[in-house]
Design an enzyme around this catalytic site. Structure first.
Site, PDB file in Angstrom:
ATOM      1  N   GLY A 248       0.786  -1.237   0.000  1.00 33.12           N
ATOM      2  CA  GLY A 248       0.000   0.000   0.000  1.00 33.12           C
ATOM      3  C   GLY A 248       0.812   1.278   0.000  1.00 33.12           C
ATOM      4  N   GLU A 293       4.395  -6.561   1.303  1.00 33.12           N
ATOM      5  CA  GLU A 293       3.823  -6.859  -0.010  1.00 33.12           C
ATOM      6  C   GLU A 293       3.590  -5.628  -0.888  1.00 33.12           C
ATOM      7  OE1 GLU A 293       1.036 -10.520   1.412  1.00 33.12           O
ATOM      8  OE2 GLU A 293       0.163  -8.531   1.575  1.00 33.12           O
ATOM      9  N   PRO A 294       4.641  -4.928  -1.237  1.00 31.40           N
ATOM     10  CA  PRO A 294       4.441  -3.782  -2.126  1.00 31.40           C
ATOM     11  C   PRO A 294       4.114  -4.230  -3.548  1.00 31.40           C
ATOM     12  CG  PRO A 294       6.789  -4.106  -1.710  1.00 31.40           C
ATOM     13  CD  PRO A 294       6.064  -5.132  -0.880  1.00 31.40           C
ATOM     14  N   GLY A 295       3.156  -3.608  -4.170  1.00 35.18           N
ATOM     15  CA  GLY A 295       2.821  -3.903  -5.560  1.00 35.18           C
ATOM     16  C   GLY A 295       3.030  -2.640  -6.385  1.00 35.18           C
ATOM     17  N   ARG A 296       2.131  -1.688  -6.156  1.00 35.41           N
ATOM     18  CA  ARG A 296       2.153  -0.421  -6.887  1.00 35.41           C
ATOM     19  C   ARG A 296       3.534   0.240  -6.893  1.00 35.41           C
ATOM     20  NH1 ARG A 296      -2.370   2.606  -7.331  1.00 35.41           N
ATOM     21  NH2 ARG A 296      -3.269   1.476  -5.596  1.00 35.41           N
ATOM     22  N   CYS A 364     -17.376   3.759 -25.455  1.00 33.92           N
ATOM     23  CA  CYS A 364     -18.735   4.282 -25.398  1.00 33.92           C
ATOM     24  C   CYS A 364     -19.234   4.380 -23.965  1.00 33.92           C
ATOM     25  CB  CYS A 364     -19.649   3.397 -26.228  1.00 33.92           C
ATOM     26  SG  CYS A 364     -19.076   3.301 -27.923  1.00 33.92           S
ATOM     27  N   GLU A 365     -18.604   5.274 -23.223  1.00 35.57           N
ATOM     28  CA  GLU A 365     -18.967   5.563 -21.834  1.00 35.57           C
ATOM     29  C   GLU A 365     -18.554   7.000 -21.587  1.00 35.57           C
ATOM     30  OE1 GLU A 365     -20.187   3.899 -19.150  1.00 35.57           O
ATOM     31  OE2 GLU A 365     -20.380   1.929 -20.101  1.00 35.57           O
ATOM     32  N   TYR A 393      -1.727  -1.586 -12.021  1.00 35.79           N
ATOM     33  CA  TYR A 393      -3.192  -1.589 -12.141  1.00 35.79           C
ATOM     34  C   TYR A 393      -3.700  -0.945 -13.438  1.00 35.79           C
ATOM     35  CZ  TYR A 393      -2.465  -2.747  -7.267  1.00 35.79           C
ATOM     36  OH  TYR A 393      -2.004  -3.344  -6.118  1.00 35.79           O
TER      37      TYR A 393
HETATM   38  C1  PLP Z   1      -3.311  -5.024  -3.243  1.00 34.39           C
HETATM   39  C2  PLP Z   1      -2.616  -5.679  -2.126  1.00 34.39           C
HETATM   40  C3  PLP Z   1      -1.275  -5.409  -1.901  1.00 34.39           C
HETATM   41  C4  PLP Z   1      -0.478  -4.407  -2.699  1.00 34.39           C
HETATM   42  O1  PLP Z   1      -0.932  -3.115  -2.572  1.00 34.39           O
HETATM   43  P1  PLP Z   1      -0.136  -1.936  -3.327  1.00 34.39           P
HETATM   44  O2  PLP Z   1      -0.944  -0.731  -3.044  1.00 34.39           O
HETATM   45  O3  PLP Z   1      -0.120  -2.278  -4.766  1.00 34.39           O
HETATM   46  O4  PLP Z   1       1.226  -1.892  -2.741  1.00 34.39           O
HETATM   47  C5  PLP Z   1      -0.638  -6.103  -0.890  1.00 34.39           C
HETATM   48  N1  PLP Z   1      -1.297  -7.004  -0.139  1.00 34.39           N
HETATM   49  C6  PLP Z   1      -2.603  -7.279  -0.332  1.00 34.39           C
HETATM   50  C7  PLP Z   1      -3.271  -8.292   0.519  1.00 34.39           C
HETATM   51  C8  PLP Z   1      -3.299  -6.621  -1.323  1.00 34.39           C
HETATM   52  O5  PLP Z   1      -4.596  -6.883  -1.502  1.00 34.39           O
END
Ligand code: PLP
Length: 434
Positions: A248, A293-296, A364-365, A393
């Protein structure tokens, strides 16, 4: 723009990413096009992993692969030595096909199917994060069938709700994810899962939100989670080997967001590591293995989407639209939750930003917008437009709405470019039609 060595304005006044001029990318691959900066992704993985090791010790960065999932990304993060989060059989399948070590996968989801649970067990996924009583029972039965003991965590809700620059502590929990610590519900689930013979409850997991800049909210999450560990230890003598604080971490999209260098992103890891070390010492807990758990923040700023400007429409005094050859089918985030983006005129980067435009997609939105009221130089049909920070995303949320083709993804590094996701064809659109 949050400039860096691999995302800058070159001496022609063009946007350059990974050492490749946006003009060359347009000429070679066409638009719309997702472009991903490999060096940025690798730097982020390395900085996160090194910081966790140095500031905390034992733990794992698990890239939340829902942010951007394809074979090559699993190969890259594996090469960088980090783990991955998965939220579906499809993501697990992609990781497995890429040769990703399944014991470094953490499986999430509030409604994993029987198939997904069994697939995870069969493939020796490292951790499964439980989010329901019946899921725990079902997984226990599956593990019995395979004569295995599965490491599990439970998703709990520490009562902190965080979004971008704000967070609130709340006793009221209305999320579909997790069990509330505050209501006592989490404690009941822990006791329930502890009784399952083929499940090894190694720890608890929380994820307090996304695009969060406020460090304090992560510290608070650590405090609440360790308070709960302490409570479970005092009441039942339970101790846990693992803690998972989720992801997050906020990234730069537009004015108002903090601009961080790759190294500055390490601060999130430092804050959480520091808070956890302090909390376990204060509460005399066993120091757990820390999963983050970084994603973004690993892939978000690595991505740029290139579009060609099409028709323009001025509604005098109200809106000045530029339509692009993409839209909500490649980036639905504005349509979903009014996400903000920075837009640039990619071959005219040094020109004065004199006009206010709304960048509209071709779907078309009416809600098919990429960015509202952004300042740009005058744009003409055919101009190359770039939207920044689209690595997370976007591709992973893309669709074939209106039977548009999902754009390909090109990886750039050291002045070279290559497809990592090839262009779709019309045949792909009708492949499963009967
Ligand atoms: C989406 C999610 C993440 C990653 O969140 P980011 O904002 O992308 O870092 C990590 N853990 C869980 C359980 C998630 O659902």
């Amino acid at each position: 723009m949050n400039e860096r060595q691999t995302l800058k304005i070159n001496n022609l006044g063009h946007l350059e990413i990974g050492g490749v001029d946006a003009k060359a990318l347009k000429e070679q691959y066409g638009t719309p096009l997702y472009v991903m900066d490999q060096a940025y992704i690798e730097d982020m993985c390395k900085i996160y992993a090194d910081t966790l090791k140095k500031e905390y010790g034992d733990g794992m960065i698990a890239y939340a692969s829902k942010a951007f999932s394809c074979l090559e990304i699993y190969r890259i993060i594996n090469k960088m030595g980090i783990g991955a989060d998965s939220v579906s059989a499809g993501e697990m399948f992609t990781a497995k096909t890429a040769g990703f070590p399944m014991e470094k996968i953490c499986l999430h989801g509030n409604n994993k199917s029987s198939f997904e649970l069994e697939y995870a067990v069969q493939n020796n996924v490292g951790y499964i994060v439980l989010d329901s009583y019946t899921e725990a029972s079902e997984l226990n039965e599956i593990c019995k069938k395979y004569n295995k003991v599965q490491k599990v965590l439970i998703r709990v809700n520490p009562g902190i709700e965080a979004h971008t620059h704000h967070f609130v502590q709340t006793a009221k929990v209305d999320s579909k994810f997790g069990y509330s610590i505050g209501s006592g519900e989490a404690e009941k689930v822990v006791c329930f899962v502890k009784k399952q013979e083929n499940l090894d409850l190694v720890g608890l997991h929380c994820h307090i939100g996304s695009q969060i800049f406020e460090y304090k909210s992560f510290e608070l999450a650590v405090e609440k989670m360790t308070d709960f560990y302490k409570k479970l230890s005092d009441l039942y003598g339970y101790s846990f080997d693992v803690i998972n604080i989720g992801g997050g971490f906020g990234v730069w999209y537009a004015d108002g967001d903090a601009k961080k260098s790759c190294n500055e992103y390490a601060e999130y890891i430092k804050i959480i590591s520091g808070a956890l070390k302090r909390c376990v010492a204060e509460k005399s807990l066993k120091k757990p293995y820390l999963i983050l758990e970084p994603g973004r923040s690993i892939v978000g700023e690595a991505g740029v989407t290139l579009y060609t400007a099409g028709r323009t429409k001025e509604i005098k005094g109200i809106k000045n639209y530029i339509a692009i050859d993409g839209g909500m089918f490649d980036n639905p985030r504005y349509a979903l939750y009014q996400a903000k983006y920075s837009v640039v005129s990619a071959l005219n980067m040094n020109a004065k930003k004199s006009n206010k435009y709304t960048i509209a997609g071709k779907c078309c939105e009416s809600g098919d917008i990429i960015a509202e009221d952004v300042m740009l130089p005058e744009i003409k049909e055919g101009d190359l437009i770039a939207v920044l920070s689209t690595g997370a995303y976007n591709y992973s949320m893309s669709s074939n709405y209106n039977r548009n083709l999902i754009p390909p993804v090109v990886m750039v590094k050291d002045g070279e470019s290559r497809y990592i996701v090839k262009p779709q064809t019309f045949e792909d659109l009708i492949r499963n039609d009967v």
